[in-house]
Motif scaffolding. Structure first.
Motif, PDB file in Angstrom:
ATOM      1  N   GLY A 147       6.274   9.419 -10.255  1.00  0.00           N
ATOM      2  CA  GLY A 147       6.863   9.915  -9.022  1.00  0.00           C
ATOM      3  C   GLY A 147       6.785  11.428  -8.956  1.00  0.00           C
ATOM      4  N   LEU A 148       7.520  11.980  -8.015  1.00  0.00           N
ATOM      5  CA  LEU A 148       7.528  13.428  -7.827  1.00  0.00           C
ATOM      6  C   LEU A 148       8.572  14.128  -8.673  1.00  0.00           C
ATOM      7  CD1 LEU A 148       7.207  13.715  -3.945  1.00  0.00           C
ATOM      8  CD2 LEU A 148       5.406  13.805  -5.664  1.00  0.00           C
ATOM      9  N   GLY A 149       9.636  13.417  -9.043  1.00  0.00           N
ATOM     10  CA  GLY A 149      10.744  14.121  -9.675  1.00  0.00           C
ATOM     11  C   GLY A 149      11.252  15.147  -8.683  1.00  0.00           C
ATOM     12  N   SER A 150      11.327  16.399  -9.106  1.00  0.00           N
ATOM     13  CA  SER A 150      11.791  17.455  -8.194  1.00  0.00           C
ATOM     14  C   SER A 150      10.632  18.238  -7.567  1.00  0.00           C
ATOM     15  CB  SER A 150      12.724  18.409  -8.945  1.00  0.00           C
ATOM     16  OG  SER A 150      12.016  19.032 -10.000  1.00  0.00           O
ATOM     17  N   SER A 151       9.413  17.726  -7.693  1.00  0.00           N
ATOM     18  CA  SER A 151       8.249  18.399  -7.097  1.00  0.00           C
ATOM     19  C   SER A 151       8.340  18.380  -5.569  1.00  0.00           C
ATOM     20  CB  SER A 151       6.954  17.723  -7.542  1.00  0.00           C
ATOM     21  OG  SER A 151       6.812  17.787  -8.934  1.00  0.00           O
ATOM     22  N   ASP A 152       7.622  19.274  -4.941  1.00  0.00           N
ATOM     23  CA  ASP A 152       7.660  19.462  -3.489  1.00  0.00           C
ATOM     24  C   ASP A 152       6.913  18.334  -2.757  1.00  0.00           C
ATOM     25  OD1 ASP A 152       7.303  20.319  -0.841  1.00  0.00           O
ATOM     26  OD2 ASP A 152       6.990  22.404  -1.417  1.00  0.00           O
ATOM     27  N   PRO A 153       7.612  17.535  -1.940  1.00  0.00           N
ATOM     28  CA  PRO A 153       6.961  16.448  -1.202  1.00  0.00           C
ATOM     29  C   PRO A 153       5.872  16.941  -0.249  1.00  0.00           C
ATOM     30  CG  PRO A 153       9.353  16.201  -1.118  1.00  0.00           C
ATOM     31  CD  PRO A 153       9.057  17.539  -1.741  1.00  0.00           C
ATOM     32  N   ASP A 154       6.024  18.147   0.298  1.00  0.00           N
ATOM     33  CA  ASP A 154       5.015  18.679   1.211  1.00  0.00           C
ATOM     34  C   ASP A 154       3.714  18.973   0.469  1.00  0.00           C
ATOM     35  OD1 ASP A 154       4.193  19.551   3.834  1.00  0.00           O
ATOM     36  OD2 ASP A 154       4.239  21.603   3.022  1.00  0.00           O
ATOM     37  N   PHE A 156       9.377  13.191 -13.919  1.00  0.00           N
ATOM     38  CA  PHE A 156       8.759  12.769 -12.666  1.00  0.00           C
ATOM     39  C   PHE A 156       9.391  11.478 -12.151  1.00  0.00           C
ATOM     40  CE2 PHE A 156       5.323  15.246 -14.693  1.00  0.00           C
ATOM     41  CZ  PHE A 156       5.190  16.224 -13.728  1.00  0.00           C
ATOM     42  N   ASN A 157      10.688  11.293 -12.435  1.00  0.00           N
ATOM     43  CA  ASN A 157      11.456  10.115 -12.044  1.00  0.00           C
ATOM     44  C   ASN A 157      11.120   8.944 -12.960  1.00  0.00           C
ATOM     45  OD1 ASN A 157      13.150   8.356 -10.728  1.00  0.00           O
ATOM     46  ND2 ASN A 157      12.024   8.306  -8.828  1.00  0.00           N
ATOM     47  N   THR A 181       5.443   9.103  -4.275  1.00  0.00           N
ATOM     48  CA  THR A 181       6.798   9.610  -4.049  1.00  0.00           C
ATOM     49  C   THR A 181       7.787   8.908  -4.978  1.00  0.00           C
ATOM     50  OG1 THR A 181       7.396   8.000  -2.351  1.00  0.00           O
ATOM     51  CG2 THR A 181       6.255  10.028  -1.604  1.00  0.00           C
ATOM     52  N   ASN A 182       8.983   9.453  -5.074  1.00  0.00           N
ATOM     53  CA  ASN A 182      10.013   8.843  -5.912  1.00  0.00           C
ATOM     54  C   ASN A 182      10.369   7.434  -5.436  1.00  0.00           C
ATOM     55  OD1 ASN A 182      10.193  11.052  -7.652  1.00  0.00           O
ATOM     56  ND2 ASN A 182      11.735  12.042  -6.390  1.00  0.00           N
ATOM     57  N   ASP A 183      10.502   7.244  -4.132  1.00  0.00           N
ATOM     58  CA  ASP A 183      10.787   5.898  -3.611  1.00  0.00           C
ATOM     59  C   ASP A 183       9.649   4.944  -3.938  1.00  0.00           C
ATOM     60  OD1 ASP A 183      13.233   6.696  -2.560  1.00  0.00           O
ATOM     61  OD2 ASP A 183      12.457   6.979  -0.521  1.00  0.00           O
ATOM     62  N   ARG A 216       0.862  -1.191   0.000  1.00  0.00           N
ATOM     63  CA  ARG A 216       0.000   0.000   0.000  1.00  0.00           C
ATOM     64  C   ARG A 216       0.888   1.227   0.000  1.00  0.00           C
ATOM     65  NH1 ARG A 216      -5.329   1.538   3.419  1.00  0.00           N
ATOM     66  NH2 ARG A 216      -6.177   0.571   1.550  1.00  0.00           N
ATOM     67  N   PHE A 217       0.580   2.162  -0.919  1.00  0.00           N
ATOM     68  CA  PHE A 217       1.276   3.436  -0.966  1.00  0.00           C
ATOM     69  C   PHE A 217       0.274   4.527  -0.613  1.00  0.00           C
ATOM     70  CE2 PHE A 217       3.521   1.028  -4.430  1.00  0.00           C
ATOM     71  CZ  PHE A 217       4.670   0.781  -3.698  1.00  0.00           C
ATOM     72  N   GLU A 218       0.688   5.422   0.277  1.00  0.00           N
ATOM     73  CA  GLU A 218      -0.156   6.558   0.645  1.00  0.00           C
ATOM     74  C   GLU A 218       0.714   7.684   1.174  1.00  0.00           C
ATOM     75  OE1 GLU A 218      -2.926   5.692   3.866  1.00  0.00           O
ATOM     76  OE2 GLU A 218      -1.671   4.042   4.471  1.00  0.00           O
ATOM     77  N   PRO A 219       0.272   8.898   1.012  1.00  0.00           N
ATOM     78  CA  PRO A 219      -0.865   9.305   0.196  1.00  0.00           C
ATOM     79  C   PRO A 219      -0.476   9.376  -1.278  1.00  0.00           C
ATOM     80  CG  PRO A 219       0.156  11.251   1.128  1.00  0.00           C
ATOM     81  CD  PRO A 219       0.942  10.052   1.639  1.00  0.00           C
ATOM     82  N   VAL A 220      -1.472   9.241  -2.130  1.00  0.00           N
ATOM     83  CA  VAL A 220      -1.288   9.489  -3.550  1.00  0.00           C
ATOM     84  C   VAL A 220      -1.947  10.821  -3.872  1.00  0.00           C
ATOM     85  CG1 VAL A 220      -1.200   7.040  -4.149  1.00  0.00           C
ATOM     86  CG2 VAL A 220      -3.366   8.245  -4.289  1.00  0.00           C
ATOM     87  N   ALA A 221      -1.473  11.465  -4.906  1.00  0.00           N
ATOM     88  CA  ALA A 221      -2.096  12.704  -5.376  1.00  0.00           C
ATOM     89  C   ALA A 221      -2.677  12.449  -6.754  1.00  0.00           C
ATOM     90  CB  ALA A 221      -1.075  13.841  -5.433  1.00  0.00           C
TER      91      ALA A 221
END
Length: 178
Positions: free
Chosen positions: A113-120, A58-59, A135-137, A20-25
């Motif tokens: 993934g996020l690439g260089s996008s803001d994790p917050d 985005f990775n 997330t990237n991971d 399970r991955f969370e949160p997703v956007a």
């Protein structure tokens, strides 16, 4: 399975959830069965991974086979796509073995993934143009667990009428997310 209401992405092997991955956007515009280019909505339904781009901004980008033939047919019946546009879509779909990405329904939908996008920002908001972001991971782990052809189900609030899309503006430029 991606669930907008829970903001989760679950991986199953048979009936057993293995991750399970969370949160997703998801998309800033919410979710809908039929989305229109520029609406920033994430399409709901059943899709399959049809491409993997490991060099994405985005990775990693796991492309989905959106829009589907039944989505295009539904859009035509609702007046979002003309019969000629639908016929062109259908011809391209059968000729290329994949949905065209440059229609009124948009395209280039996937999981990334996020690439260089803001994790917050990712943790707090739905921020994508219509894709599903982790997330990237998480995208790296997800890529190890899936392959071309993997079934992807996206669930959301599908109660919005298709007619409401007619009033949403379309983007003037096509933005590729992969």
């Amino acid at each position: 399975m991606i669930d907008d209401n829970d903001s989760t992405l679950d991986i199953y092997r048979g009936d057993t959830r293995i991750e399970r991955f969370e949160p997703v956007a998801l998309g800033r515009g919410g979710t809908a069965r039929v989305r229109q280019r520029g609406s920033r909505m994430t399409p709901t339904g059943e899709f399959h991974i049809n491409r993997i781009n490991r060099d994405s901004k985005f990775n990693i980008f796991l492309g989905l086979d959106y829009p589907k033939l039944d989505t295009a047919r539904e859009a035509m019946r609702a007046g979002l796509m003309s019969p000629t546009e639908y016929a062109d879509f259908q011809d391209a779909y059968y000729r290329d073995g994949a949905p065209p990405q440059d229609t009124v329904l948009g395209g280039y939908i996937g999981i990334h993934g996020l690439g260089s996008s803001d994790p917050d920002i990712h943790r707090r908001f739905n921020w994508t143009e219509g894709c599903v972001a982790v997330t990237n991971d998480q995208i790296e782990e997800l890529t190890r667990l899936v392959s071309i052809g993997t079934r992807v189900v996206i669930r959301g609030d599908d109660d919005a009428p298709i007619d409401s899309l007619r009033d949403k503006p379309q983007a003037s430029t096509q933005i590729s997310t992969d």
